[in-house]
Scaffold this motif. Structure first.
Motif, short mmCIF file in Angstrom:
data_model
loop_
_atom_site.label_atom_id
_atom_site.label_comp_id
_atom_site.label_asym_id
_atom_site.label_seq_id
_atom_site.Cartn_x
_atom_site.Cartn_y
_atom_site.Cartn_z
N UNK A 60 0.76 -1.14 0.03
CA UNK A 60 0.19 0.09 0.20
C UNK A 60 0.94 1.21 -0.05
N UNK A 61 2.12 1.24 -0.27
CA UNK A 61 3.08 2.48 -0.47
C UNK A 61 3.60 2.74 1.05
N UNK A 62 3.26 1.93 1.97
CA UNK A 62 3.81 2.57 3.29
C UNK A 62 4.33 1.10 4.22
N UNK A 63 5.40 1.19 4.32
CA UNK A 63 6.06 0.03 4.83
C UNK A 63 7.20 0.40 6.02
N UNK A 81 10.32 2.27 4.15
CA UNK A 81 9.98 3.30 2.87
C UNK A 81 8.34 3.68 2.84
N UNK A 82 8.05 4.85 2.37
CA UNK A 82 6.90 5.40 2.35
C UNK A 82 6.61 6.16 1.26
N UNK A 114 8.25 10.95 -0.95
CA UNK A 114 8.29 9.58 -0.47
C UNK A 114 9.68 9.41 0.37
N UNK A 115 9.68 8.56 1.15
CA UNK A 115 11.17 8.52 2.01
C UNK A 115 11.55 6.99 2.08
N UNK A 160 15.78 9.28 3.86
CA UNK A 160 16.04 10.34 2.81
C UNK A 160 14.91 10.46 2.06
N UNK A 161 14.57 11.73 1.75
CA UNK A 161 13.05 11.90 1.24
C UNK A 161 13.31 12.50 -0.12
#
Length: 185
Positions: A50-53, A56-57, A72-73, A86-87
């Protein structure tokens, strides 16, 4: 969160907007077009987490319900027992130059410091990307230095500038934890 812009978890209907950054030269240009590659990346990540872990996110940047882009990071290991974030940011062409990126990056920094224990958050941008350098400085990051021949794009190596912000330099207000998009667990 700010009334100016807001960050929120991605929804499945955001994937088409995210794919524009991989498929449309005009959307990715001038600093993020690296040629055709992995156009299925966002859909695979969506199916995976779901693009959040944990490492990374990605959050969607919006204003008054209109999608402007994303932030994103990812985790950067700095020693055997520590890491920083790092974003980066991607704004649609029509959203650039209005201060939305500055505000979105400021919100992301506050969010990451409020909900993770890192001491450092950093960003890297191409030397020629002067508007992004200004946005990072306005968002509270400090220019640390130039990294020579850091990234290859459009036939040549490009220098980049490293920026950072430390936890001790940021006043962290209560930041709500975004909820998972519906249908995710």
């Amino acid at each position: 969160m700010s009334d100016f812009v807001a960050l929120r978890p991605a929804r499945e209907d955001d994937l088409a907007m995210l794919e524009r950054f991989l498929e449309d030269v005009e959307v990715a240009a001038p600093f993020e077009w690296f040629g055709w590659w992995d156009v299925g990346r966002w859909r695979r990540r969506w199916a995976e987490d779901g693009l959040l872990s944990e490492g990374r996110g990605l959050l969607v940047v919006e204003r008054n319900g209109e999608r402007l882009g994303f932030v994103g990071w990812s985790k950067v290991v700095t020693s055997q027992i520590s890491y920083c974030w790092r974003f980066g940011i991607g704004l649609l062409p029509e959203a650039r130059g209005h201060g939305y990126g500055t505000e979105a990056q400021r919100l992301l920094v506050r969010y990451l410091f409020a909900h993770t224990q890192v001491a450092r958050i950093e960003a890297v941008t191409e030397m020629a990307n002067v508007p992004e350098q200004r946005a990072l400085e306005k968002a509270g990051l400090v220019r640390e230095g130039v990294m020579r021949d850091y990234a290859f794009r459009n036939g040549r190596w490009r220098d980049a500038v490293l920026f950072s912000v430390l936890r001790k330099d940021v006043l962290i207000e209560d930041a709500p934890l975004p909820e998972r998009p519906a249908g995710r667990h």
